[in-house]
Design a protein around this motif. Structure first.
Motif, PDB file in Angstrom:
ATOM      1  N   UNK A  24     -11.216   4.091   0.737  1.00 19.18           N
ATOM      2  CA  UNK A  24     -11.311   2.625   0.786  1.00 19.18           C
ATOM      3  C   UNK A  24     -10.050   2.002   0.196  1.00 19.18           C
ATOM      4  N   UNK A  25      -9.637   2.486  -0.959  1.00 16.91           N
ATOM      5  CA  UNK A  25      -8.415   1.950  -1.560  1.00 16.91           C
ATOM      6  C   UNK A  25      -7.199   2.245  -0.682  1.00 16.91           C
ATOM      7  N   UNK A  26      -7.180   3.438  -0.096  1.00 18.90           N
ATOM      8  CA  UNK A  26      -6.086   3.770   0.815  1.00 18.90           C
ATOM      9  C   UNK A  26      -6.062   2.829   2.014  1.00 18.90           C
ATOM     10  N   UNK A  27      -7.234   2.486   2.521  1.00 11.40           N
ATOM     11  CA  UNK A  27      -7.316   1.578   3.661  1.00 11.40           C
ATOM     12  C   UNK A  27      -6.733   0.215   3.309  1.00 11.40           C
ATOM     13  N   UNK A  28      -7.096  -0.288   2.151  1.00  8.38           N
ATOM     14  CA  UNK A  28      -6.608  -1.606   1.733  1.00  8.38           C
ATOM     15  C   UNK A  28      -5.099  -1.584   1.520  1.00  8.38           C
ATOM     16  N   UNK A  29      -4.592  -0.502   0.955  1.00  4.48           N
ATOM     17  CA  UNK A  29      -3.150  -0.400   0.751  1.00  4.48           C
ATOM     18  C   UNK A  29      -2.418  -0.237   2.076  1.00  4.48           C
ATOM     19  N   UNK A  30      -2.972   0.561   2.978  1.00  5.79           N
ATOM     20  CA  UNK A  30      -2.307   0.800   4.261  1.00  5.79           C
ATOM     21  C   UNK A  30      -2.311  -0.416   5.167  1.00  5.79           C
ATOM     22  N   UNK A  31      -3.207  -1.341   4.938  1.00  5.77           N
ATOM     23  CA  UNK A  31      -3.137  -2.623   5.652  1.00  5.77           C
ATOM     24  C   UNK A  31      -1.804  -3.307   5.391  1.00  5.77           C
ATOM     25  N   UNK A  32      -1.265  -3.070   4.221  1.00  4.88           N
ATOM     26  CA  UNK A  32       0.021  -3.654   3.851  1.00  4.88           C
ATOM     27  C   UNK A  32       1.168  -2.784   4.361  1.00  4.88           C
ATOM     28  N   UNK A  33       1.064  -1.482   4.144  1.00  7.39           N
ATOM     29  CA  UNK A  33       2.155  -0.577   4.518  1.00  7.39           C
ATOM     30  C   UNK A  33       2.373  -0.521   6.022  1.00  7.39           C
ATOM     31  N   UNK A  68     -24.429  -3.560  -1.911  1.00  4.96           N
ATOM     32  CA  UNK A  68     -23.314  -3.847  -1.018  1.00  4.96           C
ATOM     33  C   UNK A  68     -22.310  -4.728  -1.747  1.00  4.96           C
ATOM     34  N   UNK A  69     -21.033  -4.467  -1.550  1.00  2.00           N
ATOM     35  CA  UNK A  69     -20.001  -5.252  -2.204  1.00  2.00           C
ATOM     36  C   UNK A  69     -18.788  -5.314  -1.298  1.00  2.00           C
ATOM     37  N   UNK A  70     -18.349  -6.512  -0.949  1.00  4.53           N
ATOM     38  CA  UNK A  70     -17.203  -6.693  -0.070  1.00  4.53           C
ATOM     39  C   UNK A  70     -15.985  -7.212  -0.836  1.00  4.53           C
ATOM     40  N   UNK A  71     -15.990  -7.043  -2.146  1.00  4.92           N
ATOM     41  CA  UNK A  71     -14.870  -7.491  -2.960  1.00  4.92           C
ATOM     42  C   UNK A  71     -14.090  -6.310  -3.522  1.00  4.92           C
ATOM     43  N   UNK A  72     -12.788  -6.500  -3.675  1.00  2.92           N
ATOM     44  CA  UNK A  72     -11.930  -5.494  -4.284  1.00  2.92           C
ATOM     45  C   UNK A  72     -11.900  -5.733  -5.785  1.00  2.92           C
ATOM     46  N   UNK A  73     -11.957  -4.650  -6.564  1.00  5.04           N
ATOM     47  CA  UNK A  73     -11.941  -4.846  -8.015  1.00  5.04           C
ATOM     48  C   UNK A  73     -10.627  -5.502  -8.432  1.00  5.04           C
ATOM     49  N   UNK A  74     -10.700  -6.297  -9.490  1.00  2.00           N
ATOM     50  CA  UNK A  74      -9.597  -7.177  -9.873  1.00  2.00           C
ATOM     51  C   UNK A  74      -8.312  -6.413 -10.173  1.00  2.00           C
ATOM     52  N   UNK A  75      -8.411  -5.272 -10.864  1.00  2.00           N
ATOM     53  CA  UNK A  75      -7.209  -4.522 -11.227  1.00  2.00           C
ATOM     54  C   UNK A  75      -6.483  -3.995  -9.993  1.00  2.00           C
TER      55      UNK A  75
END
Length: 438
Positions: free
Chosen positions: A76-85, A2-9
């Motif tokens: 998952x990446x789309x979700x994190x980006x769409x939180x902003x958009x 389990x990992x709740x962190x976003x990769x640094x890049x």
């Protein structure tokens, strides 16, 4: 693991997107018109340089694979980006992922012929045109098996007749994706087809454009909802046979490909909208003072903040977990109940958080100088879009209950005397039967 962190890049990309949307894109919401109006050259002249900057960062059309000009990000990446958009009504267009164009592009990419992709998909991906998904009908509600719009073969053409309801962006669309009955003698799941209909085709009549709630038709609300849904009548609309999308009778399969992703994307952006309401609530709580101190010092205010934080974080985690499952299985059918749960939770969380924020703002909160009333209307609209909440509850319950097996005993499996007897029988050699009674 389990990992709740976003990769640094990728976090660096998100940090840039957050600053870019907040400082550059969000102000556009107050000075530009409708993002879907590609005839507005003034708006396009301001937006195109921003789109170019997004492309240079590798964040253009992130839902698409490299073969279509996107980076092919997972959900998952789309979700994190769409939180902003989701904070801005112009942001999706600036980043090349605005609905319904994003979903329409997805099915054109999957089912379109090379000729269809060249004529319709590529300019859509380039942000040059707007599209319309014309599916629902006035009489049918949430049940597409009741659709009546017909498409009949006439020589080398198909001729479409009937009415469609809530066809978003119809007035701005360069083409329509129309779902129509092509074989009424078989099951609706096998007798409907999807057609690409150019907007200039004779016989397309936009009866009227429909607003949501009290907003005038065509106006965009403070919460970013597109109150621009067409009531469209197709009268002997003739399209060539090569404008059939996919195979004849394949419309349901095509629609599900589109709707599965669309539902999760709605949720991703709703996280941002609810977060905005929550931030405004907390700002109000610590800023507004009464004779007895700031609102933040009152227990009822603290309860609103606590309940809202729990609702928002629970919803966000459900969305991210569902996105992770989609990435893992690469099959929307295997995540159907999770998507249904997200769809059920979405309008409730947005409505409740917005309503609490509204109450803390008093008369200002119900005015059109704050976004809360619009957010609450948006919540109701999202509870209907892509299938009403009630339908998704049924889907969720049926899938969950299918995982359970009925017992064939008189008492249920949790019946304590029965459980105790089985336990005593299993450990008879080691347990004093009399001492074990309680």
């Amino acid at each position: 693991m389990w990992d709740f962190e976003t990769d640094a890049d990728f976090q660096l990309q998100l940090d840039w997107a957050g600053t870019f949307v907040r400082d550059v894109v969000e102000p556009l919401d107050f000075v530009l018109g409708n993002p879907y109006d590609k005839s507005d050259e003034r708006s396009l002249a301001m937006v195109r340089p921003l789109q170019k900057e997004v492309r240079s960062r590798g964040l253009w059309a992130c839902h698409l694979g490299p073969e279509l000009g996107g980076p092919g990000y997972g959900q998952v990446k789309l979700a994190l980006l769409n939180e902003i958009l989701g904070r801005s009504r112009w942001a999706p267009s600036v980043f090349g992922c605005q609905a319904p164009d994003s979903g329409n592009a997805e099915i054109l990419a999957h089912y379109g012929t090379p000729e269809q992709k060249a004529r319709y998909l590529q300019p859509l991906l380039d942000g040059e045109i707007t599209s319309c998904y014309s599916m629902t009908e006035p009489h049918a509600g949430a049940d597409p098996t009741l659709f009546k719009v017909r498409a009949e073969r006439d020589g080398t053409d198909w001729v479409i007749n009937g009415e469609k309801w809530f066809s978003s962006n119809a007035r701005y669309a360069s083409f329509f994706l129309v779902m129509a009955v092509t074989d009424p003698e078989v099951s609706p799941y096998e007798g409907m087809s999807m057609f690409i209909v150019p907007a200039e085709t004779p016989g397309i009549d936009i009866v009227r454009n429909i607003g949501v709630a009290t907003e005038p038709p065509g106006q965009v609300s403070a919460a970013g909802v597109r109150e621009d849904h067409g009531y469209v009548r197709y009268q002997n609309v003739r399209v060539p046979a090569d404008h059939l999308l996919g195979a004849q009778g394949q419309a349901f399969v095509i629609a599900q490909t589109r709707l599965g992703g669309g539902r999760i994307h709605h949720a991703m952006r709703t996280v941002a909208l609810a977060r905005h309401a929550f931030d405004l609530m907390c700002e109000r709580a610590v800023s507004r003072r009464t004779r007895r101190g700031p609102l933040a010092a009152f227990q009822l205010t603290q309860e609103k903040v606590a309940d809202s934080w729990i609702d928002l974080e629970s919803f966000r985690l459900l969305v991210l977990r569902t996105a992770w499952l989609i990435d893992k299985h690469q099959d929307y059918k295997k995540v159907r109940k999770d998507i249904a749960a997200v769809k059920v939770m979405l309008p409730r969380v947005l409505h409740d958080v917005a309503q609490r924020a509204l109450h803390l703002h008093g008369a200002l909160g119900v005015s059109n100088e704050m976004p809360f009333m619009s957010m609450m209307v948006t919540a109701e609209a999202l509870g209907i879009a892509d299938g009403p909440t009630e339908v998704h509850k049924i889907t969720l319950a049926r899938q969950v209950l299918a995982q359970y097996t009925p017992v064939d005993t008189l008492f249920p499996s949790g019946h304590l005397p029965s459980v105790r007897e089985r336990a005593l029988a299993a450990f008879a050699e080691h347990v004093d039967h009399e001492a074990a009674q309680f």
